[in-house]
Design a protein around this motif. Structure first.
Motif, PDB file in Angstrom:
ATOM      1  N   LYS A   1      12.860  10.659   2.725  1.00 16.40           N
ATOM      2  CA  LYS A   1      11.544  10.602   3.350  1.00 16.40           C
ATOM      3  C   LYS A   1      10.584  10.234   2.226  1.00 16.40           C
ATOM      4  CE  LYS A   1       8.338  13.711   5.743  1.00 16.40           C
ATOM      5  NZ  LYS A   1       8.178  15.068   6.305  1.00 16.40           N
ATOM      6  N   ASN A   2      10.022   9.048   2.304  1.00 13.73           N
ATOM      7  CA  ASN A   2       9.275   8.507   1.164  1.00 13.73           C
ATOM      8  C   ASN A   2       7.775   8.744   1.264  1.00 13.73           C
ATOM      9  OD1 ASN A   2      11.515   6.748  -0.213  1.00 13.73           O
ATOM     10  ND2 ASN A   2      11.664   6.335   1.987  1.00 13.73           N
ATOM     11  N   TYR A   3       7.214   9.378   0.270  1.00 14.16           N
ATOM     12  CA  TYR A   3       5.757   9.471   0.152  1.00 14.16           C
ATOM     13  C   TYR A   3       5.397   9.862  -1.268  1.00 14.16           C
ATOM     14  CZ  TYR A   3       6.294  14.589   0.678  1.00 14.16           C
ATOM     15  OH  TYR A   3       6.663  15.905   0.525  1.00 14.16           O
ATOM     16  N   PHE A   4       4.162   9.604  -1.631  1.00 12.71           N
ATOM     17  CA  PHE A   4       3.724   9.926  -2.992  1.00 12.71           C
ATOM     18  C   PHE A   4       2.835  11.165  -2.980  1.00 12.71           C
ATOM     19  CE2 PHE A   4       4.297   5.259  -3.333  1.00 12.71           C
ATOM     20  CZ  PHE A   4       5.266   5.258  -4.323  1.00 12.71           C
TER      21      PHE A   4
ATOM     22  N   GLU B   1       0.829  -1.204   0.000  1.00 14.50           N
ATOM     23  CA  GLU B   1       0.000   0.000   0.000  1.00 14.50           C
ATOM     24  C   GLU B   1       0.864   1.256   0.000  1.00 14.50           C
ATOM     25  OE1 GLU B   1      -3.036   0.476   3.228  1.00 14.50           O
ATOM     26  OE2 GLU B   1      -3.807  -1.310   2.190  1.00 14.50           O
ATOM     27  N   LEU B   2       1.876   1.264   0.854  1.00 19.48           N
ATOM     28  CA  LEU B   2       2.767   2.415   0.938  1.00 19.48           C
ATOM     29  C   LEU B   2       3.509   2.656  -0.381  1.00 19.48           C
ATOM     30  CD1 LEU B   2       4.245   1.910   4.521  1.00 19.48           C
ATOM     31  CD2 LEU B   2       2.864   3.839   3.761  1.00 19.48           C
ATOM     32  N   ALA B   3       3.774   1.562  -1.092  1.00 16.54           N
ATOM     33  CA  ALA B   3       4.480   1.684  -2.370  1.00 16.54           C
ATOM     34  C   ALA B   3       3.517   1.840  -3.541  1.00 16.54           C
ATOM     35  CB  ALA B   3       5.370   0.456  -2.574  1.00 16.54           C
ATOM     36  N   HIS B   4       2.234   1.989  -3.224  1.00 15.56           N
ATOM     37  CA  HIS B   4       1.198   2.109  -4.266  1.00 15.56           C
ATOM     38  C   HIS B   4       1.230   0.938  -5.237  1.00 15.56           C
ATOM     39  CE1 HIS B   4       0.089   6.634  -3.884  1.00 15.56           C
ATOM     40  NE2 HIS B   4       0.246   6.051  -2.714  1.00 15.56           N
ATOM     41  N   LEU B   5       1.368  -0.270  -4.716  1.00 12.85           N
ATOM     42  CA  LEU B   5       1.369  -1.457  -5.568  1.00 12.85           C
ATOM     43  C   LEU B   5       0.111  -2.279  -5.279  1.00 12.85           C
ATOM     44  CD1 LEU B   5       5.078  -2.623  -5.124  1.00 12.85           C
ATOM     45  CD2 LEU B   5       4.076  -1.523  -7.134  1.00 12.85           C
TER      46      LEU B   5
ATOM     47  N   ASP C   1       3.657   6.527   6.753  1.00 18.30           N
ATOM     48  CA  ASP C   1       4.835   5.916   7.316  1.00 18.30           C
ATOM     49  C   ASP C   1       5.932   6.263   6.304  1.00 18.30           C
ATOM     50  OD1 ASP C   1       6.910   4.286   7.896  1.00 18.30           O
ATOM     51  OD2 ASP C   1       5.753   2.434   7.982  1.00 18.30           O
ATOM     52  N   TYR C   2       6.812   7.160   6.671  1.00 16.75           N
ATOM     53  CA  TYR C   2       7.732   7.726   5.681  1.00 16.75           C
ATOM     54  C   TYR C   2       8.900   6.815   5.320  1.00 16.75           C
ATOM     55  CZ  TYR C   2       5.261  12.140   6.259  1.00 16.75           C
ATOM     56  OH  TYR C   2       4.321  13.129   6.277  1.00 16.75           O
ATOM     57  N   ARG C   3       9.080   5.742   6.087  1.00 16.36           N
ATOM     58  CA  ARG C   3      10.150   4.778   5.786  1.00 16.36           C
ATOM     59  C   ARG C   3      11.477   5.482   5.481  1.00 16.36           C
ATOM     60  NH1 ARG C   3       7.373   2.992   1.006  1.00 16.36           N
ATOM     61  NH2 ARG C   3       6.385   4.991   1.418  1.00 16.36           N
ATOM     62  N   TYR C   4      11.905   6.312   6.409  1.00 17.92           N
ATOM     63  CA  TYR C   4      13.179   7.007   6.244  1.00 17.92           C
ATOM     64  C   TYR C   4      14.318   6.008   6.094  1.00 17.92           C
ATOM     65  CZ  TYR C   4      11.432  11.574   7.898  1.00 17.92           C
ATOM     66  OH  TYR C   4      10.787  12.785   8.044  1.00 17.92           O
ATOM     67  N   PHE C   5      15.243   6.304   5.218  1.00 18.04           N
ATOM     68  CA  PHE C   5      16.506   5.550   5.226  1.00 18.04           C
ATOM     69  C   PHE C   5      17.612   6.459   4.697  1.00 18.04           C
ATOM     70  CE2 PHE C   5      14.533   4.455   1.132  1.00 18.04           C
ATOM     71  CZ  PHE C   5      15.572   4.653   0.235  1.00 18.04           C
TER      72      PHE C   5
END
Lengths: 101, 481
Positions: free
Chosen positions: B80-83, A14-18, B272-276
């Motif tokens: 910082k990951n988001y769409f 979901e987070l990766a829009h897949l 959940d930004y899944r920082y790395f």
């Protein structure tokens, strides 16, 4: 023993829009678990006294300061050339499905 | 009834005053036609690699030192990951667990005391692009994306939750803005979006130490809205507590038209930004000697300058505050006062004539055609008595419109107060000779006529006679006759 459950794989997708099918989720779950297992093995290594090699520049011994760019403008891309490659563009703007302000 | 106290922390974003973006050589300045300052790096084309702008690091470190932070010798960029359609790479390059700087403070002035607001951290990050929702054909079904802003360098200044009211929060944000402007780290122009604040707000019963559930208020771009948004949110939370409602941890947006906040998303489905760590950038390593040099180069800060102006020029606290509200204004004052050799008079002239003129004309002090030296010279002429206060004001108007110095204008217009006693005496004699009736009344004891007589002398001199000397001469000549 499971490192990842299906709920977590669903959340990651979901987070990766897949949009993954049940089969795909099961398959990716196995692959992701293999990654995590590998990471676990590496984390178990004793790295005391080992210099980090996470970046090529650090490896090359760039000590005492980072390499930085001068604040000098460079030519940007031609707008038309860029927008011509976008799926949708007009008025000098990329166009995307309506986003609520 | 339970009494509540408010707990607020602010996150302020400021655009750094660089020529180019944070990781590429595209221009960072506001106002270019859409999508003209873009390149493979800032629009996220595959294979493009970011290279950090040294000037941005210098400015970020300067702000960190200005608020007393410790600047870390090693800091790390993170993804910082988001769409979102304004974020072409699908991640923002920011700093996460190892920010550029930590542990500073900003002082705010309350009615009766000063209060120190602790800064938790300052980190560097890139801005996103800009979404446009109207002003083009098809805007009902589509949004436009302008990526000029994408990759522009920002610092985020995160305070501890030390602010106890919307007023304190506004004061703090103003103090931060002032320091940014003073140190020339950012123009902090809120209208251009170069300075914006997010607030974290919670309330708790007085006397308890546990923090209440916090609500985040996003993207507030004026001090007025900041105060109103926080005030609304505090009231909403207290009302919720009173009625036994649970406060949900969420992000809310302030709607200025309705003067209320509305829920944007709750934390349950929050990002959940899944920082790395950013693999394309090495850790930022700063040399101690370089850091020392940045600290040393720090200009005098507004607080310190205010105190110094007050004592060096012997001016009231209020004047010092107004005169130091921008660095340009304070520089102007000091240069003018140096020329006039009279701090108090210079302050008075600036506070009245100059600021009024700036306000009326909409001219910024940086663009003022009157140099501080010319302004100081004018004040000196008035203080010496060469010009009366009234004439000084007229000359100032002419300096403003022509850009000429006061001496040139006085010379050209034949101005200059007549303090030459022989010249005055001649004027007074003429006026006495021309007004025998009034002279008779004066001699009969009608003292009020003397004011009228002085008026006649001033008129005959086209306003240039020194009024004090004119009066004295008149009295003397009348007594002699």
């Amino acid at each position: 023993m499971d490192k990842l459950d299906d709920r977590e794989v669903r959340q990651l997708a979901e987070l990766a829009h897949l949009a993954l099918s049940d089969d795909e989720r099961a398959s990716f779950r196995g692959q992701l678990e293999a990654f995590l297992g590998y990471a676990e093995r590496i984390q178990a290594l004793n790295t005391v006294g080992v210099e980090p090699t996470s970046h090529a520049l650090l490896e090359a011994g760039l000590e005492g300061g980072s390499r930085l760019r001068d604040d000098r403008p460079r030519e940007s891309l031609d707008r038309k050339a860029v927008l011509d490659q976008a799926p949708d563009a007009s008025d000098g703007l990329f166009k995307v499905p309506k986003v609520l302000p | 009834m339970t009494e509540y106290e408010t707990v607020i922390g602010l996150e302020c974003h400021a655009q750094l005053l660089t020529e180019t973006k944070l990781f590429c050589g595209c221009r960072a300045r506001f106002g270019a036609p859409p999508n003209t300052n873009i390149c493979p790096v800032c629009i996220g084309l595959p294979g493009a690699l970011p290279v950090l702008n040294g000037r941005a690091v210098e400015l970020a470190a300067r702000m960190a030192f200005a608020v007393g932070c410790r600047v870390n010798e090693t800091s790390i960029f993170a993804r910082k990951n988001y769409f979102y359609p304004d974020l072409p790479k699908g991640y923002q390059i920011s700093q996460y667990d190892r920010p550029l700087a930590e542990d500073g403070e900003v002082c705010i002035r309350l009615d009766d005391a000063n209060k120190r607001i602790r800064i938790e951290r300052i980190h560097m990050e890139e801005d996103a692009g800009k979404l446009l929702h109207d002003g083009f054909m098809g805007s009902s079904t589509k949004s436009g994306v302008d990526l000029n802003r994408s990759g522009v360098p920002l610092i985020e200044i995160v305070s501890h939750p030390d602010l106890s009211s919307p007023e304190e929060a506004t004061q703090y944000a103003q103090a931060v803005k002032e320091i940014l402007e003073y140190t020339e780290v950012s123009d902090a122009d809120m209208e251009k979006g170069n300075f914006r604040c997010d607030g974290n707000v919670s309330v708790r019963p007085v006397g308890t130490s546990e923090l209440g559930t916090k609500v985040e208020l996003k993207n507030i771009n004026s001090f007025r809205f900041l105060a109103r948004a926080l005030a609304y949110e505090v009231e909403r939370q207290i009302a919720a507590c009173e009625s036994g409602e649970r406060i949900v941890q969420e992000t809310r947006l302030y709607d200025p038209d309705a003067d209320r906040t509305v829920s944007m998303r709750s934390k349950e489905d929050a990002h959940d930004y899944r920082y790395f760590p950013e693999p394309d950038l090495p850790p930022l390593v700063l040399e101690p000697t370089w850091l020392e040099e940045q600290k040393r180069k720090l200009p005098e800060l507004p607080e310190a300058r205010r105190a110094r102006l007050q004592s060096d020029y012997n001016i009231p606290a209020y004047d010092a505050k107004v005169l130091t509200s921008s660095r340009a204004r304070a520089d102007y004052f000091e240069a003018a006062a140096k020329r006039s050799k009279n701090g108090k008079a210079t302050s008075n002239w600036m506070m009245s004539e100059l600021l009024r003129k700036l306000k009326a004309s909409g001219v910024a002090i940086e663009e003022l055609p009157v140099t501080p030296e010319a302004f100081g010279e004018l004040i000196e002429l008035v203080e010496k008595g060469t010009l009366s206060g009234k004439m000084g004001k007229d000359v100032f108007e002419k300096m403003f419109s022509s850009g000429d110095g006061p001496a040139a204008i006085v010379e050209r217009e034949g101005l200059g107060q007549i303090s030459d006693s022989a010249a005055i005496e001649e004027l007074v004699r003429t006026v006495i000779a021309n007004n025998p009736e009034q002279v008779a009344e004066l001699k009969a004891g009608k003292d009020k006529v003397i004011g009228w007589m002085v008026g006649q002398i001033m008129k005959a001199s086209r306003g240039q006679a020194n009024p004090q000397l004119a009066r004295e001469t008149l009295v003397r000549l009348l007594e002699e006759s």
